[in-house]
Design an enzyme around this catalytic site. Structure first.
Site, PDB file in Angstrom:
ATOM      1  N   ASP A 123     -28.911 -38.095  -7.789  1.00 43.58           N
ATOM      2  CA  ASP A 123     -29.936 -39.142  -7.710  1.00 43.58           C
ATOM      3  C   ASP A 123     -29.299 -40.534  -7.760  1.00 43.58           C
ATOM      4  OD1 ASP A 123     -32.466 -40.231  -7.634  1.00 43.58           O
ATOM      5  OD2 ASP A 123     -33.237 -39.012  -9.276  1.00 43.58           O
TER       6      ASP A 123
ATOM      7  N   ASP B 109     -40.648 -39.233  -3.679  1.00 49.59           N
ATOM      8  CA  ASP B 109     -41.076 -38.855  -5.031  1.00 49.59           C
ATOM      9  C   ASP B 109     -42.541 -38.476  -5.083  1.00 49.59           C
ATOM     10  OD1 ASP B 109     -38.791 -38.839  -6.424  1.00 49.59           O
ATOM     11  OD2 ASP B 109     -39.066 -40.754  -7.445  1.00 49.59           O
TER      12      ASP B 109
HETATM   13  C1  GLA Z   1     -36.010 -39.948  -9.544  1.00 49.19           C
HETATM   14  C2  GLA Z   1     -36.148 -38.751  -8.631  1.00 49.19           C
HETATM   15  C3  GLA Z   1     -37.124 -37.774  -9.218  1.00 49.19           C
HETATM   16  C4  GLA Z   1     -36.653 -37.347 -10.593  1.00 49.19           C
HETATM   17  C5  GLA Z   1     -36.436 -38.562 -11.486  1.00 49.19           C
HETATM   18  C6  GLA Z   1     -35.764 -38.190 -12.773  1.00 49.19           C
HETATM   19  O1  GLA Z   1     -37.189 -40.687  -9.600  1.00 49.19           O
HETATM   20  O2  GLA Z   1     -36.516 -39.152  -7.362  1.00 49.19           O
HETATM   21  O3  GLA Z   1     -37.278 -36.662  -8.383  1.00 49.19           O
HETATM   22  O4  GLA Z   1     -35.460 -36.618 -10.453  1.00 49.19           O
HETATM   23  O5  GLA Z   1     -35.627 -39.540 -10.833  1.00 49.19           O
HETATM   24  O6  GLA Z   1     -35.559 -39.282 -13.585  1.00 49.19           O
END
Ligand code: GLA
Length: 712
Positions: A452, A517
């Site tokens: 990420d 997301d």
């Molecule tokens: C980001 C990712 C999510 C999740 C969060 C965790 O927002 O896109 O899918 O993994 O971080 O903190």
């Protein structure tokens, strides 16, 4: 000087041709489009393109060269903008040599400009199968003083005037890849990205097309810069009656300074031309990704269905609870269990601990192994979330090495999600991160990393006061490459607050992209549509979220959530322990259906359908067109009491197909009609495409999946 190269070079792909004109001092694209017939010579094209002096204009237009030149009098945007302390700005190069590399169907054109003390190498190739054009520009400082490079764009693409529509991609967090149409105009269409990652708001891609182009017919050019950092997309129409597209990296002041002998190569520009509409373009890009960017170890394996803990548990991780979830995940058909954020020391919220990549003993007193064993015993692979580039102020790492972050030292730090960005251009940072990741992967049976990156690089300066966004992107690639080399079996997903780092550059080092997301299936329809312009379904992470979507609050049925996720690299991201039994068994059937058809979904030809905004639909057809899946969604209430016909596309007119509605298992039934008659019917491709199938009455936010199988 006698020229040892030809005036023209022609590269052919299965359905496209590229003609390079080398008659001037600098090379340019004379033609890029549908494959030329044998009877067409470059000389004919050159003759057809003879221009005359226009009123109020120069005697001769400065060419739209691969890198148009200020020295040649070009008054658009020069492809290369560089200088030695203000000198040598007016690049006017001379071709030195041209090499055709047979194996890669590639032309390498080397030029130099003595006054600017630079060498320029343009490389252009046409992939024989997909027809995708790949092109780079490399510049080398031949002088003995520093060369400041303000711009070094990938090769410039002339655009025929009749292609005067621009389809761009914009968005925001949880709403990536939104299409935006604009008419080209005299002047500049410019999209610039300074997010320091590919970004949510300015995907580095654009489609330029003729007025009547739609999903299945008409002419379109698609361009994409394979780069995960700052970039610029420029389409300029000049009043003299020409237009061009130019994509390249965007630098901060003084960011790119080449020492004597040093080189810089632009990111790769990927281009496709289609006469078969936008879906035709996408099929070229998908074919290219499948044969050139997909790692063999992934290509040869069927992509596992995921379970991800994020929207099921967030930071509230507990061993027993995770095991219960793993049991449920296995029961529903999951093949890879991904432990998301929250597993490392002191990570109880997004306020702290990024950087401290040690397992949290409060949650996992015996490390991750017991959970991994549990997951493996349940028949699933184990995956882990990480965010290596970031650090929280509240972390042991930051307390020990506050100088390791990117910043503008004399300005207050700009925070985002309580986190700061590590300066990966520092060797010690690379070493620290490699050591942490390497030991996590060596000590644990981790099959998969969700990598990420959750904030923009607002202040990408190093400790010496220089802008380093460019070097940071390269450093991320380096770290990824090193991890991949050390752990070749581990698959990696590129996530960046959803789809903030989706591009062909990162795809060279990763195997899946977390598209967005939002798991809101209705929003996902639009997001996934935009994504599908460049990326095939098998790299598109698509999860079934909770019934009340966490990002929008919208309530969506399981049947619809599952249909939307089924056409990507399917996963589940909801609390299975709280899921009502009927939803759970519906989800189980959806996973089984996805598995049954994923081979087709992950290898087929995509055909998006032109439908009004209250509907959405597409088909995926096997290469031989003997099998197809079609998805139809009624997004909103529709204007008529009964709907119109669903017209299939991309199948063979002459073939007979057995048609079945395979999802949902019990479509909404209002009154006697097509639902009573359609399943098992044998219908011609011709009838399905020309007349189409009367749709049943449906409720808004519901979907149907059709299966077509050719019969002898
Ligand atoms: C980001 C990712 C999510 C999740 C969060 C965790 O927002 O896109 O899918 O993994 O971080 O903190």
């Amino acid at each position: 000087m006698s020229k040892s190269y030809q005036p023209f070079y022609v590269l052919h792909g299965a359905s496209s041709s590229l003609v390079i004109d080398c008659r001037e001092n600098a090379a340019s694209i004379l033609y890029w489009g549908p494959r030329l017939g044998q009877e067409t010579s470059p000389e004919m094209l050159a003759l057809l393109k003879i221009r005359q002096e226009a009123k109020g204009c120069t005697e001769k237009d400065a060419p739209i060269a691969l890198s148009p030149e200020y020295g040649a009098g070009f008054i658009g945007n020069a492809g290369i903008q560089a200088h030695h302390s203000g000198r040598g700005w007016g690049v006017f190069s001379q071709i030195q040599s041209i090499v055709f590399v047979d194996e890669s169907n590639q032309l390498v054109i080397t030029s130099s400009c003595e006054a600017s003390s630079i060498e320029i190498v343009h490389s252009l190739a046409i992939d024989p199968k997909s027809g995708v054009l790949t092109a780079t520009t490399k510049i080398t400082n031949l002088g003995d003083t520093l060369l400041d490079v303000d711009q070094c764009n990938a090769p410039t693409i002339p655009i025929p005037l009749h292609c005067d529509k621009i389809l761009g991609f914009e968005g925001r967090w949880a709403s990536e890849f939104q299409l935006r149409n604009v008419d080209r105009f005299i002047g500049t269409y410019l999209r610039e990205n300074r997010a320091g990652r590919t970004s949510h708001d300015t995907f580095p891609g654009v489609v330029i097309h003729a007025e009547k182009t739609n999903e299945s017919v008409g002419e379109a050019f698609g361009l994409h810069l394979g780069w995960s950092g700052n970039h610029r997309i420029r389409i300029e129409e000049q009043s003299v009656g020409r237009a061009y597209a130019q994509l390249g990296e965007l630098f901060y002041p003084g960011e790119l300074r080449l020492a004597p002998g040093e080189s810089y190569c632009s990111p790769t520009l990927y281009g496709a031309h289609s006469d078969n509409g936008f879906s035709g373009l996408s099929r070229c890009f998908h074919s290219y990704v499948r044969s050139h960017l997909t790692d063999l170890r992934v290509a040869e394996k069927s992509k596992p269905v995921h379970f991800n803990t994020w929207e099921a548990m967030y930071f509230d991780l507990e061993f027993g609870h995770l095991c219960e979830l793993a049991d449920k995940a296995a029961e529903v058909g999951v093949e890879r269990f991904v432990l998301d954020d929250g597993w490392f020391k002191n990570r109880n919220s997004d306020n702290a601990a990024l950087g401290d990549w040690f397992v949290d003993e409060a949650v996992f007193p015996n490390g991750l192994t017991p959970l991994i064993d549990y997951v493996n015993d349940a028949g699933m692979e184990f995956g882990l979330w990480i965010e290596p580039e970031m650090v929280n102020p509240d972390s042991d790492l930051y307390r020990a090495y506050p100088e390791w972050i990117l910043r503008v030292p004399h300005a207050p730090l700009v925070m985002s999600r309580n986190q700061m960005v590590l300066d990966l251009t520092r060797d010690e940072v690379q070493e620290y991160l490699f050591e942490r990741l390497d030991s996590l992967l060596s000590d644990n049976a981790i099959a998969y990393l969700k990598w990420d990156m959750n904030r923009d690089l607002n202040q990408p300066g190093d400790s010496e006061g220089r802008a380093v966004a460019h070097y940071q992107t390269l450093a991320v690639y380096r770290l990824l490459e090193r991890i991949r080399r050390a752990h070749p079996k581990v698959e990696i997903e590129s996530c960046s607050s959803g789809g903030g780092r989706a591009d062909f550059g990162i795809l060279r080092y990763t195997d899946r992209i977390w598209t967005s997301d939002t798991n809101d299936a209705i929003d996902r329809l639009r997001i996934q549509k935009g994504f599908s312009f460049f990326f095939p379904p098998e790299v598109m992470g698509a999860h079934v979220g909770p019934s009340d979507c966490h990002t929008t609050g919208r309530t969506i049925s399981m049947a619809t959530r599952a249909t939307v996720a089924m056409f990507g690299d399917m996963g589940i991201e909801a609390n299975l322990l709280e899921m009502p039994c009927d939803e759970f068994s519906e989800l189980k059937s959806a996973v089984a259906l996805h598995k049954k058809h994923r081979k087709l979904i992950f290898s087929g030809d995509l055909m998006r359908l032109d439908l009004p905004s209250y509907e959405s639909g597409f088909g995926i057809t096997s290469e031989d067109k003997k099998e197809a899946l079609f998805s139809y969604a009624l997004i909103d209430s529709q204007p008529h009491s009964a709907p119109g016909a669903f017209r299939f596309d991309g199948i063979t007119r002459e073939s007979l197909y057995e048609v079945n509605i395979i999802w949902p298992s019990t479509p909404y039934y209002y009154s006697e009609g097509i639902l009573d008659a359609i399943n098992g019917a044998i219908l011609s491709g011709d009838a399905l495409m020309t007349v189409g199938m009367q749709l049943p009455i449906m409720l808004p936010q519901t979907m149907l999946i059709f299966h077509l199988k050719a019969v002898e």
